[in-house]
Design a protein around this motif. Structure first.
Motif, PDB file in Angstrom:
ATOM      1  N   THR A   6       0.852  -1.171   0.000  1.00  0.00           N
ATOM      2  CA  THR A   6       0.000   0.000   0.000  1.00  0.00           C
ATOM      3  C   THR A   6       0.892   1.225   0.000  1.00  0.00           C
ATOM      4  OG1 THR A   6      -1.679  -1.197   1.232  1.00  0.00           O
ATOM      5  CG2 THR A   6      -1.849   1.184   1.216  1.00  0.00           C
ATOM      6  N   TRP A  94     -19.095   3.747  -4.194  1.00  0.00           N
ATOM      7  CA  TRP A  94     -17.808   3.793  -4.872  1.00  0.00           C
ATOM      8  C   TRP A  94     -17.942   3.183  -6.257  1.00  0.00           C
ATOM      9  CZ3 TRP A  94     -13.904   6.533  -2.970  1.00  0.00           C
ATOM     10  CH2 TRP A  94     -13.845   6.769  -1.591  1.00  0.00           C
ATOM     11  N   SER A 157     -12.595   6.201  -8.977  1.00  0.00           N
ATOM     12  CA  SER A 157     -11.295   6.291  -8.317  1.00  0.00           C
ATOM     13  C   SER A 157     -10.712   4.909  -8.021  1.00  0.00           C
ATOM     14  CB  SER A 157     -11.407   7.074  -7.004  1.00  0.00           C
ATOM     15  OG  SER A 157     -12.339   6.467  -6.128  1.00  0.00           O
ATOM     16  N   ILE A 158     -11.497   3.849  -8.273  1.00  0.00           N
ATOM     17  CA  ILE A 158     -11.030   2.478  -8.037  1.00  0.00           C
ATOM     18  C   ILE A 158     -11.123   1.686  -9.333  1.00  0.00           C
ATOM     19  CG2 ILE A 158     -11.399   0.331  -6.764  1.00  0.00           C
ATOM     20  CD1 ILE A 158     -12.625   1.957  -4.513  1.00  0.00           C
ATOM     21  N   THR A 181      -6.922   6.311  -8.321  1.00  0.00           N
ATOM     22  CA  THR A 181      -5.904   6.343  -7.271  1.00  0.00           C
ATOM     23  C   THR A 181      -5.832   5.054  -6.455  1.00  0.00           C
ATOM     24  OG1 THR A 181      -7.519   7.462  -5.841  1.00  0.00           O
ATOM     25  CG2 THR A 181      -5.935   8.851  -7.023  1.00  0.00           C
ATOM     26  N   SER A 182      -6.711   4.094  -6.755  1.00  0.00           N
ATOM     27  CA  SER A 182      -6.677   2.795  -6.074  1.00  0.00           C
ATOM     28  C   SER A 182      -6.907   1.701  -7.105  1.00  0.00           C
ATOM     29  CB  SER A 182      -7.741   2.711  -4.977  1.00  0.00           C
ATOM     30  OG  SER A 182      -7.465   3.616  -3.927  1.00  0.00           O
ATOM     31  N   VAL A 197      -0.826   6.391  -5.161  1.00  0.00           N
ATOM     32  CA  VAL A 197      -1.704   5.373  -5.735  1.00  0.00           C
ATOM     33  C   VAL A 197      -1.569   4.087  -4.919  1.00  0.00           C
ATOM     34  CG1 VAL A 197      -2.229   3.954  -7.761  1.00  0.00           C
ATOM     35  CG2 VAL A 197      -1.547   6.349  -8.050  1.00  0.00           C
ATOM     36  N   ASP A 198      -2.670   3.560  -4.450  1.00  0.00           N
ATOM     37  CA  ASP A 198      -2.684   2.326  -3.670  1.00  0.00           C
ATOM     38  C   ASP A 198      -2.915   1.138  -4.587  1.00  0.00           C
ATOM     39  OD1 ASP A 198      -2.434   3.831  -1.366  1.00  0.00           O
ATOM     40  OD2 ASP A 198      -4.583   3.906  -0.986  1.00  0.00           O
ATOM     41  N   ARG A 200      -3.457  -3.130  -4.483  1.00  0.00           N
ATOM     42  CA  ARG A 200      -3.623  -4.404  -3.789  1.00  0.00           C
ATOM     43  C   ARG A 200      -3.574  -5.489  -4.840  1.00  0.00           C
ATOM     44  NH1 ARG A 200      -2.806  -4.580   1.426  1.00  0.00           N
ATOM     45  NH2 ARG A 200      -4.261  -6.307   1.679  1.00  0.00           N
TER      46      ARG A 200
END
Length: 253
Positions: A6, A94, A157-158, A181-182, A197-198, A200
């Motif tokens: 992260t 979201w 944003s995801i 950003t994710s 920027v995250d 996973r």
């Protein structure tokens, strides 16, 4: 099963450790199951067992949320669901885009848990022109040429990447440039992203390899235990025999 690094922990400034953040979804899942069964309260021991953690760790995690429970009563299930949902940002909608509508992408699109957990699949995107316009989970697939416009129009944003490994970095770069950003990455590759920027990463093969390691270790422990038992039995047999290895002629009464 999600793993990865992260880059910008959103909650660190609020004083919540990243390890606690990673456990919040586990608590929420267990609490949601209790809520669906109309269970009003739950003890820290019961909730910890349901989430797969120890109760001391759970109480410490909840202290960061300002929730301490009531002695002799436990935690209010509905209130905890709200608290954790709010902390995770799930009390708002979201919009999410899924890029790569192969078998995995289609399966993700058909997953029914998004809406109930605060996520809305805003668009499905694929590079294959033959896929354009075809409905998947009731949503028409759009071509990657429209990616930037889709993100801007829906305030996304995801982003979820379910492309082959070779295309993942290029898709990632376009998502980031468009304002995402994710990123949740299902492609079997490590993505390079800028600060802020995250990412996973979900890699099923890695999880299976970890399980294989544990299976091999358990098998080794069982084999070792079997060998130790055999050695003990051999020593016992030797003790029952005479100096020449024969059974004594006179046995004790």
């Amino acid at each position: 099963m999600a793993t990865g690094r992260t880059h910008r922990p959103a909650t660190r400034s609020r004083g919540i450790p990243e390890a606690t953040v990673a456990r919040l979804p586990l608590y929420l899942r267990a609490l949601t199951a209790l809520s669906e069964r109309s269970v009003p309260t739950v003890s820290s021991e019961e909730l910890a067992a349901a989430a797969g953690v120890n109760s001391a760790k759970l109480r410490k995690d909840f202290s960061y949320l300002g929730s301490y429970g009531t002695r002799g009563v436990g935690y209010d299930v509905e209130y905890l669901v709200y608290q954790i949902s709010r902390e995770l940002g799930l009390t708002q909608d979201w919009p999410v885009v899924i890029v790569g509508i192969g078998n995995l992408g289609a399966a993700l699109a058909n997953y029914g848990g998004f809406a109930s957990r605060g996520f809305r699949v805003a668009a499905l995107i694929d590079a294959d022109p033959a896929m354009a316009g075809k409905p998947v989970a009731g949503i028409p697939v759009q071509h990657t040429d429209e990616l930037e416009k889709i993100i801007q129009d829906n305030g996304v944003s995801i982003g979820v990447i379910a492309t082959p490994a070779g295309a993942a970095q290029q898709v990632c770069d376009r998502l980031v440039a468009a304002g995402v950003t994710s990123i949740l990455n299902f492609a079997p590759t490590v993505l390079s992203v800028p600060d802020g920027v995250d990412v996973r990463k979900v890699d099923l093969s890695i999880e299976l390899q970890i399980l294989a390691f544990h299976e091999q270790r358990k098998a080794g422990e069982e084999a070792g235990a079997g060998t130790a038992q055999q050695a003990a039995a051999a020593r016992s047999d030797a003790a029952d025999q005479g100096p020449d290895g024969d059974v004594p002629a006179v046995m004790p009464a």
